[in-house]
Scaffold this active site. Structure first.
Site, mmCIF file in Angstrom:
data_model
loop_
_atom_site.group_PDB
_atom_site.id
_atom_site.type_symbol
_atom_site.label_atom_id
_atom_site.label_comp_id
_atom_site.label_asym_id
_atom_site.label_seq_id
_atom_site.Cartn_x
_atom_site.Cartn_y
_atom_site.Cartn_z
ATOM 1 N N LYS A 103 7.050 -0.563 14.594
ATOM 2 C CA LYS A 103 6.063 -0.990 13.804
ATOM 3 C C LYS A 103 6.355 -2.130 13.121
ATOM 4 C CE LYS A 103 2.734 0.336 10.482
ATOM 5 N NZ LYS A 103 1.514 0.452 9.891
ATOM 6 N N GLU A 116 -3.288 5.745 12.419
ATOM 7 C CA GLU A 116 -2.227 5.898 11.266
ATOM 8 C C GLU A 116 -3.070 6.026 9.885
ATOM 9 O OE1 GLU A 116 0.983 3.216 11.005
ATOM 10 O OE2 GLU A 116 1.183 3.368 8.743
ATOM 11 N N GLU A 173 -4.990 -2.266 9.062
ATOM 12 C CA GLU A 173 -4.091 -2.693 10.257
ATOM 13 C C GLU A 173 -4.736 -2.499 11.579
ATOM 14 O OE1 GLU A 173 -0.166 -1.536 10.022
ATOM 15 O OE2 GLU A 173 -0.078 -1.806 7.768
ATOM 16 N N ASP A 182 1.842 8.184 7.416
ATOM 17 C CA ASP A 182 2.558 7.414 6.819
ATOM 18 C C ASP A 182 2.872 7.843 5.203
ATOM 19 O OD1 ASP A 182 3.668 5.285 5.650
ATOM 20 O OD2 ASP A 182 2.147 3.896 5.983
ATOM 21 N N HIS A 205 8.412 -1.211 9.508
ATOM 22 C CA HIS A 205 9.011 -2.130 8.530
ATOM 23 C C HIS A 205 8.055 -1.943 7.307
ATOM 24 C CE1 HIS A 205 5.236 -4.968 9.750
ATOM 25 N NE2 HIS A 205 4.913 -3.575 9.498
ATOM 26 N N LYS A 218 9.917 5.171 7.230
ATOM 27 C CA LYS A 218 10.420 3.695 6.635
ATOM 28 C C LYS A 218 11.306 4.075 5.781
ATOM 29 C CE LYS A 218 5.510 1.962 5.878
ATOM 30 N NZ LYS A 218 4.134 2.335 5.171
ATOM 31 N N GLU A 242 1.740 -9.271 6.917
ATOM 32 C CA GLU A 242 2.471 -9.060 8.308
ATOM 33 C C GLU A 242 2.332 -9.868 9.343
ATOM 34 O OE1 GLU A 242 1.692 -4.513 8.717
ATOM 35 O OE2 GLU A 242 2.839 -4.123 6.932
ATOM 36 N N ASP A 296 -3.996 1.178 11.712
ATOM 37 C CA ASP A 296 -3.619 1.946 10.390
ATOM 38 C C ASP A 296 -4.693 1.763 9.439
ATOM 39 O OD1 ASP A 296 -2.442 2.897 8.125
ATOM 40 O OD2 ASP A 296 -0.761 1.395 8.197
ATOM 41 N N SER A 302 0.680 -1.137 0.086
ATOM 42 C CA SER A 302 0.092 0.122 0.135
ATOM 43 C C SER A 302 0.883 1.211 0.086
ATOM 44 C CB SER A 302 -1.007 0.078 1.132
ATOM 45 O OG SER A 302 -0.205 0.103 2.369
ATOM 46 N N HIS A 338 -3.025 -6.157 2.347
ATOM 47 C CA HIS A 338 -2.111 -6.972 3.103
ATOM 48 C C HIS A 338 -3.022 -8.532 3.015
ATOM 49 C CE1 HIS A 338 0.289 -3.516 5.004
ATOM 50 N NE2 HIS A 338 0.235 -3.833 3.454
HETATM 51 P P1 PGA Z 1 3.052 -1.282 3.033
HETATM 52 O O1 PGA Z 1 2.176 -1.111 4.407
HETATM 53 O O2 PGA Z 1 4.357 -1.652 3.610
HETATM 54 O O3 PGA Z 1 2.208 -2.209 2.282
HETATM 55 O O4 PGA Z 1 2.826 0.076 2.522
HETATM 56 C C1 PGA Z 1 2.594 -0.707 5.743
HETATM 57 C C2 PGA Z 1 1.669 0.493 6.143
HETATM 58 O O5 PGA Z 1 0.870 1.219 5.234
HETATM 59 O O6 PGA Z 1 2.011 0.987 7.239
HETATM 60 ZN ZN ZN Z 2 0.556 2.956 6.872
#
Ligand code: PGA
Ligand code: ZN
Length: 419
Positions: A388, A285, A166, A312, A365, A337, A209, A244, A42, A157
């Site tokens: 996370k 998030e 999430e 994010d 991650h 990230k 995840e 999230d 995503s 996911h």
């Molecule tokens: P992604 O998801 O690594 O698939 O972007 C993680 C997130 O959205 O925090």
């Molecule tokens: Zn996110």
């Protein structure tokens, strides 16, 4: 011994979803180290470019071009540099690329080199990686994070659309990282037992995840099950909840669609308000979509005093977007990230910008991970209060938790934890 980089060699390896990614092996007179780059599903549209080959090979996801860039242009520029000069290494790569989104060489190629150089730097300074990161980031302290554990996976996911992605537990009421982990893991196992009993073994299959991906459409029902798991595991008020939403995934033409219902920004904020009243929610998030700046500012105005609101896809670990978010009071925490931005130096700068603003920093991650545990040292070295890293399942996630457990043990009584 000199920290001169003798060679870098990149190669194509696989991530936890079986997609190609870039690994870099870097040599100095003293060590051979390596690093592997993660990959999102995503992904935010403002992230640095993940260079993929296209064509038929691996469904277009091959990274031979990125590997070639690392083995030619980057190798030529970096070989001979001192591995303890992270900033100079990253700067040379940035200048060589010369684009805003690293679209010439690929952020995946650059990050593999940047991470490997950082590992070598630690070896040459004779300190653990987390201590090396503390020193180059000038962070005040080394700290073990509160682990956000994503125990119910949905959305992209889990192969689904128009859904909150999430559902996380935040083990907050504990004195140490290992105690928080234990409580989180016991809750995870309790949830598995509950899901199996209520919906059958199918409901305990895992998403990308490592969290369960049960066929439960209603967010309230999912959170209620998690609350049951927390209480049956015996942790009552000590574990809080976080979401999230990854809402950019269900935002189109100014409207958010969850399940079959559509919402304007303000209406979706009301949904969040209701959830935060019904459950011990502490963090949301990506409650708003990546370019819904107005929605974000409204969300923070409405709920920012009682909830951590994490950017994010909104921030993509990018200095310019973080500065705008600070100015417009769009959120109050950063999701960091490394592959969203593509170098260690820029990741550290993003974190420091937020720390100065008294925002929380959550080191994260990607849904596509590997055995590389760099981000465990990163979160500890930055002294960030939260990590996370997914559910406590599958080695691509657990490798990071195991590294944090090791760091905690190494630090002994000096280990600081949480806020
Ligand atoms: P992604 O998801 O690594 O698939 O972007 C993680 C997130 O959205 O925090
Ligand atoms: Zn996110």
């Amino acid at each position: 011994m000199s920290g001169k980089i003798l060679s870098i060699r990149a190669l194509e390896v696989l991530d936890s979803r079986g997609n190609p990614t870039v690994k870099c092996v870097l040599k100095t007179p003293k060590c051979t180290v390596s690093a592997i780059v993660p990959s999102g599903a995503s992904t935010g549209k403002h992230e640095a470019l993940e260079l993929r080959d296209g064509g038929r090979r691996y469904g277009g996801k091959g990274v031979r071009k990125a590997v070639a860039n690392a083995n030619t242009a980057l190798s030529k520029a970096i070989t001979g540099m001192d591995c303890t000069d992270q900033e100079a290494i990253d700067l040379v790569m940035l200048e060589l690329d010369g684009t805003t989104h690293k679209s010439k060489l690929g952020a995946n190629a650059m990050l593999a080199v940047s991470l490997a150089a950082c590992r070598a730097g630690a070896v040459h300074k004779g300190v653990p990686l987390y201590e090396y990161i503390r020193s180059i980031s000038e962070s005040e302290t080394i700290r073990l994070p509160i682990p956000q554990l994503n125990i119910i996976n949905s959305g992209k996911h889990a192969g689904l659309e128009n859904d909150i992605q999430e559902h996380m537990i935040f083990p907050m009421g504990f004195k140490s990282f290992s105690e928080a982990m234990r409580a989180g893991v016991e809750t995870y196992h309790q949830l598995k037992a509950i899901l199996r009993k209520k919906y059958g073994a199918q409901a305990t299959l895992l998403g990308d995840e490592g969290g369960f991906a049960p066929p439960i459409a209603d967010v309230n029902e999912r959170l209620t099950l998690i609350m049951d798991a927390i209480s049956q595991a015996g942790y009552g008020k000590k574990i809080k909840l976080g979401l999230d939403c990854a809402s950019s995934e269900f935002f189109k033409n100014g409207t958010y669609t969850l399940g079959k219902k559509s919402y304007a920004s303000a209406e979706l904020i009301d949904v969040y308000r209701q959830l935060s009243k019904a459950y011990p929610l502490v963090s949301i998030e990506d409650g708003m979509a990546e370019d819904d700046w107005e929605g974000w500012a409204f969300l923070t105005k409405q709920l920012g005093n009682r909830l951590q609101l994490v950017g994010d896809d909104l921030l993509v670990t990018n200095e310019a977007r973080i500065k705008r978010a600070i100015q417009e009071k769009s959120c109050n925490a950063l999701l960091l990230k490394v592959n969203q931005i593509g170098t260690v130096t820029e990741s550290i700068e993003a974190a420091n910008l937020c720390v100065a603003e008294k925002w929380n920093v959550v080191v994260s991650h990607r849904s596509g991970e590997t055995e590389d545990d760099f981000i465990a040292d990163l979160v500890a070295g930055l002294g960030a209060s939260q990590s996370k890293f997914g559910a406590p399942a599958r080695s691509d996630r657990v490798a990071k938790y195991n590294r944090l457990l090791e760091i905690e043990q190494e630090l002994g009584r000096k280990a600081k934890f949480g806020n």
